[in-house]
Motif scaffolding. Structure first.
Motif, short mmCIF file in Angstrom:
data_model
loop_
_atom_site.label_atom_id
_atom_site.label_comp_id
_atom_site.label_asym_id
_atom_site.label_seq_id
_atom_site.Cartn_x
_atom_site.Cartn_y
_atom_site.Cartn_z
N SER A 18 0.85 -1.19 0.00
CA SER A 18 0.00 0.00 0.00
C SER A 18 0.89 1.24 0.00
O SER A 18 2.04 1.20 0.42
CB SER A 18 -0.90 0.00 1.23
OG SER A 18 -0.12 0.18 2.40
N GLN A 45 -8.95 -1.12 -4.17
CA GLN A 45 -10.37 -1.04 -4.45
C GLN A 45 -10.65 -1.41 -5.91
O GLN A 45 -11.54 -2.20 -6.22
CB GLN A 45 -10.88 0.36 -4.16
CG GLN A 45 -12.39 0.52 -4.32
CD GLN A 45 -12.82 1.95 -4.07
OE1 GLN A 45 -12.04 2.88 -4.25
NE2 GLN A 45 -14.06 2.14 -3.63
N SER A 78 -14.89 -1.25 -0.11
CA SER A 78 -14.62 -0.28 0.95
C SER A 78 -13.66 -0.86 1.99
O SER A 78 -12.74 -0.17 2.45
CB SER A 78 -15.94 0.12 1.62
OG SER A 78 -15.71 1.01 2.70
N LEU A 79 -13.85 -2.13 2.35
CA LEU A 79 -12.95 -2.80 3.30
C LEU A 79 -11.53 -2.87 2.76
O LEU A 79 -10.56 -2.64 3.49
CB LEU A 79 -13.46 -4.20 3.62
CG LEU A 79 -14.64 -4.32 4.59
CD1 LEU A 79 -15.11 -5.76 4.68
CD2 LEU A 79 -14.23 -3.83 5.98
N GLU A 81 -10.22 -0.86 0.53
CA GLU A 81 -9.68 0.50 0.49
C GLU A 81 -9.20 0.93 1.88
O GLU A 81 -8.11 1.51 2.03
CB GLU A 81 -10.75 1.47 -0.01
CG GLU A 81 -10.24 2.91 -0.15
CD GLU A 81 -11.32 3.86 -0.62
OE1 GLU A 81 -10.96 4.93 -1.14
OE2 GLU A 81 -12.52 3.55 -0.45
N GLN A 82 -10.00 0.62 2.90
CA GLN A 82 -9.60 0.95 4.28
C GLN A 82 -8.31 0.22 4.67
O GLN A 82 -7.43 0.80 5.33
CB GLN A 82 -10.72 0.58 5.24
CG GLN A 82 -11.96 1.43 5.12
CD GLN A 82 -13.11 0.89 5.97
OE1 GLN A 82 -12.89 0.30 7.02
NE2 GLN A 82 -14.34 1.08 5.50
N SER A 83 -8.21 -1.04 4.25
CA SER A 83 -6.99 -1.81 4.56
C SER A 83 -5.78 -1.20 3.90
O SER A 83 -4.69 -1.13 4.49
CB SER A 83 -7.17 -3.26 4.09
OG SER A 83 -8.15 -3.92 4.84
N GLN A 84 -5.96 -0.72 2.66
CA GLN A 84 -4.85 -0.08 1.96
C GLN A 84 -4.41 1.19 2.68
O GLN A 84 -3.21 1.44 2.87
CB GLN A 84 -5.24 0.24 0.52
CG GLN A 84 -4.11 0.88 -0.29
CD GLN A 84 -4.50 1.14 -1.73
OE1 GLN A 84 -5.68 1.12 -2.07
NE2 GLN A 84 -3.52 1.37 -2.57
N GLN A 85 -5.37 1.99 3.09
CA GLN A 85 -5.07 3.25 3.77
C GLN A 85 -4.35 3.03 5.11
O GLN A 85 -3.53 3.84 5.53
CB GLN A 85 -6.36 4.05 3.98
CG GLN A 85 -6.96 4.59 2.69
CD GLN A 85 -8.34 5.21 2.90
OE1 GLN A 85 -8.90 5.15 4.01
NE2 GLN A 85 -8.88 5.81 1.85
N LYS A 86 -4.67 1.90 5.75
CA LYS A 86 -4.07 1.62 7.06
C LYS A 86 -2.70 0.95 6.95
O LYS A 86 -2.02 0.76 7.95
CB LYS A 86 -5.00 0.71 7.87
CG LYS A 86 -6.28 1.41 8.31
CD LYS A 86 -7.20 0.42 9.04
CE LYS A 86 -8.50 1.07 9.47
NZ LYS A 86 -9.42 0.10 10.13
N THR A 161 -7.02 -6.61 7.96
CA THR A 161 -7.79 -5.50 8.53
C THR A 161 -7.17 -4.99 9.82
O THR A 161 -7.58 -3.94 10.34
CB THR A 161 -9.24 -5.94 8.81
OG1 THR A 161 -9.22 -7.06 9.70
CG2 THR A 161 -9.94 -6.34 7.51
N LYS A 162 -6.18 -5.74 10.36
CA LYS A 162 -5.49 -5.33 11.59
C LYS A 162 -4.18 -6.10 11.69
O LYS A 162 -3.90 -6.98 10.86
CB LYS A 162 -6.36 -5.61 12.81
CG LYS A 162 -6.71 -7.09 12.99
CD LYS A 162 -7.60 -7.31 14.20
CE LYS A 162 -7.96 -8.79 14.35
NZ LYS A 162 -8.79 -9.03 15.54
#
Length: 383
Positions: A18, A45, A78-79, A81-86, A161-162
């Motif tokens: 990412s 995404q 969306s999940l 995309e959030q994973s990429q941002q984190k 996701t974490k």
């Protein structure tokens, strides 16, 4: 010499970092397709749109859903995309199949594919990889079956996701397990494998367990096996803790134990063992056809034969322990001096005399009973 043949199942893997990752991008250039890192596929995404392209694919599916609708796709994107941002890594796997192999195994028939079986095989494979990598509590994935090339293939995308990892490279064993799981799910050789195990455990080992090698029958009929049994006993070390087939302390005895196993099988299961070997050879050929690895295919056969020898070996060693105990018990009960020997012999003679007298008394009683019955019959006839 090349020991490999073209495999029926191939997995190609890579990973994308990412933009938020703190890892040095240059460390991973050898594992990435540079062209793809510059395309929309580098966006986690958008990669979902690429995978689910209706011109190529049957649509996205996940570990729990066979076909995502529009809303579910948006939630998944969306999940990702959030994973990429984190700072998650995107792992991309392509599982490719030889179409003829799929036909041979009933997945592809008359141009139609058993999508349910393919999806379940993919689930088994991806979940196995996630387990091997220790990602079970943090990973989510999606997949899609593609028909747009000569070989049917499945695209798989996995993110966290974490507990995000900085290193993207996975263990080769994890990829190999993934490949093995998807192939075995399609082949489903569980029944054939169970038959092989049944021969080893239920026929050979169980029969041997109930057949004492030092029984009177074997001492008369199978003297060669009895001789081999006693040879094994004579070679074992004093320390009985080492009397287990896999122990290094009896490495020199193991070939003799295997020899007794082979003698026993040839004596009692000669024809069944030929069928067992034929089935093993068939499984080896299927393994070669599927994985394209001759060496590992031969190892499968060796593993089954090793299992047979190990199980039989431990069964034989248990009997040897029993024999050793009985020998030493007999030695301990031997008379220590001449007086004890005479006393023991007298007791044995008295025991034999008592048994003999009892048998004679019973025999005389039986004769008297028969004579009485005869006389009674004669009286009845005279009346």
């Amino acid at each position: 010499m090349n020991n490999s043949v073209r495999p029926a199942v191939v997995i190609k893997s890579k990973f994308i970092l990412s933009s938020g990752s703190k890892s040095n991008f240059n460390n991973y250039l050898n594992y990435m397709d540079r062209k793809n890192t510059q395309s929309n596929e580098n966006d986690f995404q958008n990669y979902q749109d690429y995978m689910s392209n209706e011109e190529k694919s049957t649509g996205l599916f996940t570990s729990s859903n066979d076909k995502l609708n529009a809303e579910e796709k948006e939630d998944l994107k969306s999940l990702f995309e959030q994973s990429q941002q984190k700072g998650s890594i995107l792992w991309q796997d392509v599982i490719s199949f030889d179409n003829e192999w799929l036909q041979e195994n009933g997945v592809l028939k008359n141009g139609f594919m058993d999508e349910q079986k393919m999806k379940q095989a993919t689930r088994n494979a991806v979940n196995e990889m996630i387990k091997k990598e220790g990602l079970s509590d943090s990973a989510i994935w999606s997949a899609a079956i593609h028909y747009n090339t000569d070989n049917i293939h499945v695209h798989v995308a996995t993110v966290q996701t974490k507990n995000f990892r900085e290193r993207g490279k996975r263990k080769q064993k994890s990829i190999d397990s993934m490949k093995s799981k998807v192939a075995s799910s399609i082949l489903d050789r569980s029944k054939e494998n169970e038959k092989l195990n049944e021969f080893i455990r239920e026929k050979v080992v169980k029969t041997k367990r109930d057949d004492d090698l030092l029984s009177l029958k074997n001492r008369v009929v199978n003297r060669d096996m009895v001789k081999q049994f006693k040879k094994i006993h004579s070679m074992l070390p004093e320390d009985k803790r080492l009397w287990a087939y896999s122990m290094n302390g009896i490495q020199n005895v193991r070939p003799e134990i295997d020899k007794l196993t082979d003698m026993y099988i040839q004596k009692h299961f000669k024809n069944e063992f030929k069928e067992f070997e034929k089935q093993l050879d068939k499984e080896v050929e299927l393994y070669k056809r599927t994985y394209g690895d001759t060496k590992k295919a031969e190892q499968y056969k060796e593993t089954k034969m090793d299992d047979l020898h190990k199980r039989m070996g431990n069964t034989i060693l248990k009997e040897v322990k029993k024999y050793d105990y009985e020998l030493k018990s007999a030695a301990r009960s031997e008379p220590k001096n001449k007086f004890e020997k005479i006393k023991r012999e007298r007791a044995i003679n008295n025991f034999i005399y008592t048994i003999d007298r009892s048998m004679n008394d019973n025999l005389q009683h039986l004769k008297n009973q028969r004579e009485f019955e005869r006389m009674q019959q004669e009286k009845e006839q005279e009346r």
